[in-house]
Structures are given as structure tokens and as C-alpha cells.
Design an enzyme around this catalytic site. Sequence first.
Site, PDB file in Angstrom:
ATOM      1  N   LYS A   1       5.596   0.211   8.229  1.00  0.00           N
ATOM      2  CA  LYS A   1       5.175   1.488   7.638  1.00  0.00           C
ATOM      3  C   LYS A   1       6.376   2.425   7.598  1.00  0.00           C
ATOM      4  CE  LYS A   1       1.538   4.982   7.930  1.00  0.00           C
ATOM      5  NZ  LYS A   1       0.272   5.373   8.608  1.00  0.00           N
TER       6      LYS A   1
ATOM      7  N   ALA B   1       0.859  -1.182   0.000  1.00  0.00           N
ATOM      8  CA  ALA B   1       0.000   0.000   0.000  1.00  0.00           C
ATOM      9  C   ALA B   1       0.894   1.230   0.000  1.00  0.00           C
ATOM     10  CB  ALA B   1      -0.928   0.010   1.213  1.00  0.00           C
ATOM     11  N   SER B   2       0.462   2.253  -0.715  1.00  0.00           N
ATOM     12  CA  SER B   2       1.247   3.481  -0.805  1.00  0.00           C
ATOM     13  C   SER B   2       0.290   4.660  -0.735  1.00  0.00           C
ATOM     14  CB  SER B   2       2.038   3.514  -2.115  1.00  0.00           C
ATOM     15  OG  SER B   2       2.782   4.705  -2.209  1.00  0.00           O
ATOM     16  N   ALA B   3       0.400   5.428   0.333  1.00  0.00           N
ATOM     17  CA  ALA B   3      -0.487   6.577   0.533  1.00  0.00           C
ATOM     18  C   ALA B   3       0.317   7.864   0.439  1.00  0.00           C
ATOM     19  CB  ALA B   3      -1.195   6.458   1.883  1.00  0.00           C
ATOM     20  N   SER B   4      -0.315   8.964   0.811  1.00  0.00           N
ATOM     21  CA  SER B   4       0.287  10.278   0.604  1.00  0.00           C
ATOM     22  C   SER B   4       1.440  10.560   1.558  1.00  0.00           C
ATOM     23  CB  SER B   4      -0.780  11.362   0.767  1.00  0.00           C
ATOM     24  OG  SER B   4      -1.401  11.246   2.034  1.00  0.00           O
ATOM     25  N   ILE B   5       1.400   9.975   2.768  1.00  0.00           N
ATOM     26  CA  ILE B   5       2.404  10.265   3.785  1.00  0.00           C
ATOM     27  C   ILE B   5       3.432   9.141   3.905  1.00  0.00           C
ATOM     28  CG2 ILE B   5       2.768  10.739   6.248  1.00  0.00           C
ATOM     29  CD1 ILE B   5       1.426  13.024   4.822  1.00  0.00           C
ATOM     30  N   ALA B   6       2.994   7.903   3.757  1.00  0.00           N
ATOM     31  CA  ALA B   6       3.870   6.753   3.992  1.00  0.00           C
ATOM     32  C   ALA B   6       3.449   5.601   3.097  1.00  0.00           C
ATOM     33  CB  ALA B   6       3.822   6.350   5.460  1.00  0.00           C
ATOM     34  N   GLN B   7       4.252   4.527   3.106  1.00  0.00           N
ATOM     35  CA  GLN B   7       3.894   3.312   2.387  1.00  0.00           C
ATOM     36  C   GLN B   7       4.195   2.114   3.285  1.00  0.00           C
ATOM     37  OE1 GLN B   7       6.439   4.128  -1.014  1.00  0.00           O
ATOM     38  NE2 GLN B   7       7.756   2.378  -0.504  1.00  0.00           N
TER      39      GLN B   7
ATOM     40  N   ASP C   1      -9.792   9.068  10.151  1.00  0.00           N
ATOM     41  CA  ASP C   1      -9.359   8.965   8.756  1.00  0.00           C
ATOM     42  C   ASP C   1      -9.908   7.662   8.170  1.00  0.00           C
ATOM     43  OD1 ASP C   1      -8.122   9.860   6.478  1.00  0.00           O
ATOM     44  OD2 ASP C   1      -6.127   9.156   7.025  1.00  0.00           O
TER      45      ASP C   1
END
Length: 516
Positions: free
Chosen positions: A147, A126-132, A282
Amino acid sequence: MRRLWRLVVIVVTMLRFGLDELALAGFRQRWVRALAWTVTLGRRFDQPRGVRLRQALEKLGPIFVKFGQVLSTRRDLLPLDVADELARLQDRVPPIPGAQAKALVERAFGQPIGAVFGSFETEPVASASIAQVHFATLPDGREVAVKVLRPGMLELIDSDLDLLHTLARWIERLSSDGKRLRPREVVAEFDTYLHDELDLVREAANAAQLRRNMQGLNLVLIPEMLWDHCTPTVLVMERMHGIPIGQVQRLRDAGVDLKKLARDGVTIFFTQVFRDGYFHADMHPGNIQVSTDPATFGRYVALDFGIIGTLTEWDKEYLAQNFIAFFRRDYKRVAELHLESGWVPAATRVDALENAIRAVCEPHFDRPLKDISLGQVLLRLFQTSRRFNVQIQPQLVLLQKTLLNIEGLGRQLDPELDLWSTAKPFLERWMNQQVGWQGLLERLQREAPRYAQLLPELPRLLHRALQAPEQAASESAATLALLAEQRRTNRLLQGLLFGLFGFVAGVAAVRLWPHG
């Protein structure tokens, strides 16, 4: 100058991806349509509008990605092609290379990655805006999720937040609604939560607290944090096995009861908000899974605890009374609560505010969730609040955002879900616990240690309070009237304290009598 340059970058990015065309397309005025035709003249785009919007938000950075994440849950407000594309922002933001992620992990722990993990998957799950997130195993074979914070996030977020603070000041000065909306305070709240999200140790602490709160509910799972492997930039937690909640067909194929899942989501939300005053803020589909483990099959799995909302006891009681009044259609009580809280000017007429709230809410009762848009309800309430000069409460911004996320999830799982009837019994039970005899007994039990410390000291304290006026009487005859009033007050206090002592003793006797 830095903020001005960032503003130029935002405008250029919008023009590059044709977002100006999307923004102006919804206006019907001729001059606006002429402007839209002018600015789009000579430009051709190969990608669909949803793809362009997603790419522009990714290009602009984490704050804009989070905005897209919130929008992606509102399929009732967006075209399907745009909503589907924005959903990719939830966990499929372009990742940093696996080799760079490994280097960041080694830097955080100060040793080779092989000394920390038995295995480490370089391809993120998973890859989000702040971390992956990467899957790994510990040397003892335990499965974990790692993470990793993206590099350079703090500088980029600070730049965007500086711009937002400036825009908030402009709005307050130039807009007639600026002071009422309190944009500077709202941005300050957003600033706090974003910086909290950049500290993964704080996120681990949030998860640990939420895990303790939710243990007895048996509806949601929170992964265990491995504190020996947590740093501000790298977080290691128990690996969870589940199906992303946005993959509805997979959930059906696995045999998950979607209607129960939708009801459980409402229960979890209201439990976190009103029982604990500590809630996951969130809750977009990228952060929620459904457990496939046979022992916990069908339960929610919550992930990503960087943004947590909190409410005071006063906030909880005020919100619960408002919700219950709404559910009972007691719009007069809603108007009175707004006056009592100071959210509207004291001179506001209760009947006028009552009628305005009734006009907004009444059409939405007794209808399934698929026919109700909380976004539209909130918009109408916002328009009403402008008319009555309602003060916007910044501490409730996260709660409003989470409520919209819950609506989006419920709409996907069970369009027939009646949000009102599902939440009303829970809130009524909670209010009975707070203001009924059960709540009184629970509060007395919580205060018992303080009473146990205070009661032995009462005679000495009362004696000192009663002797003080007589000692002072000899000093000045002019204070005799005041001293007499003090004596009456002290005797009244003495009576009240002994009455309280008797009441506590009686309650204790009743509670202990069945146990001999």
C-alpha cells in the site's frame, strides 16, 4: 484567504459539473425551480449525472471521495445510475503512475525496489482516495500487497479541514440547531481519524490489534502485517485472495451462502462494537472481500484499517441497553436511558419522549431489511431529537456511519435479512455476561492480581486507619465528634473489606474445588 479560495474552487467545480442542477432538482417550490432553470440556462452536459457527480468528487479531493463512498452504499436512497457510478470511488479512483509509485517505495525504504521485492507489479490492483495497492513478492517468494500513500495528501486534507472547521463555527453561530449538533466537535473527530489514516504505521497497528481480537471468531480474516517492511508512507501486508463483496453474482457462482454471509456480517459488527469496543469503521464494499481459499472459504476478508472506531465501557453498556430496549420495544426504557445519560434536559417528560420514539420505531419492526431504511429511521430520530434538544454525541459518529455501511452490505447480500432478530440474541448474551454471575466471576478473575497484592497489606492499612483518629484526639478536643464518626466509618470499612475477602476466598474455593 486560503479557505476562501478553496470555497471558490468548490463552487466553481459544482457549477462546472452541473451539481447545482442536481442539488436544486429535488425542491418543489416554484422559486427554487425557477432558480434551477436560470442557473442551468445555456449549459449542456455530455456525461450522465452520475458520472458528473463522481468526477466532481474526484476533482475535489479525498474528503469528498469519502463522502461519495458512504453515499454509494445507500442504494435505497439514491437513483441506481448514481449509486452505480459512486461505487467506482471505492477502489477505482484514478491512480498515480506506476513509475511514481515505485519511486515512492524506493524513497520510503532508502534502497532500490529490487533489493526489497522479488517482483513488483507497477499496475495497481486498487486505487482509493488516500492510497493505492500493488501486488508484489518478497525475495523468498511470499506474496504480499504493498500500500503506497499518495503524495501531497496532508496539505490537501489540511486545506479542506480548515474549511470544514470554519463552516462548523458558522453553523454554530447561525443555526438554531448549531450548538445541539456540536459540529465543531464532530469535525474535530473527523480531523483526528483522517490524520490517523495518513500514517500507515498506525494503520498496521490497527490491523494487528483487530487481527488479535478476531482470531477466535472464525468469521473474518485480517491480513498479517510485515513489520520489517512498514513505514509511514508504505505498508506491506500478507496478500489475501477473495472476491469483492459487491460482486454478488460472482459470489453466487462460487457457491457462497449469501444468507449466512449477511448474518455473519451482523455478528462481526456487534462483536467488534460490544465485546471489544474496537471496530473497523470504514466497511464500504471496496474494503471487504470474501475468501476463496479452500481452508477459509466463505469468510469475510477485511482490508484498509486506517479508520478504527473505539468505545468506552460506559458507551458500550449504554448502547447495548438502548439496542435491547429497542428490540424489546421498551420505549420507556429508551427514554429513561436518554435522561440518565444527560443526552436530554433533566426536565424532559419521560412519557412524551417515549411516545415520540415509539412513533418513529414501531412501524419498522417485523419487516425484512428490504422494507426498512435505517437512513429514514435515523432521519426521523434526528427530527425527534431536535424537538427534545437531544445532544449529539461526536464519539458515536463513526458508529452511525459503520451501521449504515452494514445495512448497505446486508441489503445487497440478503434483502430478507431481519436485522433486529439477528442482533437481539447476541446483545442479550453480551448483557448477561456483563451483569450476570458469569460477568462477576470474570471480573473477579481479572482483578485477582490486584487482590493478591492488596490483601496482605490490609491488616497494616486498617491498623493505621484505626490508630490515626486516636493520635489526632490529643491535639484538639473540638474534633471529638468528627473522630467518633471517623471510627464508625473505619469499622464499617473494616467489616466490608473482610466481607469482600471472605467472598473472594469463597469464589476461589468453588472455582478450584473441581480441580482438587
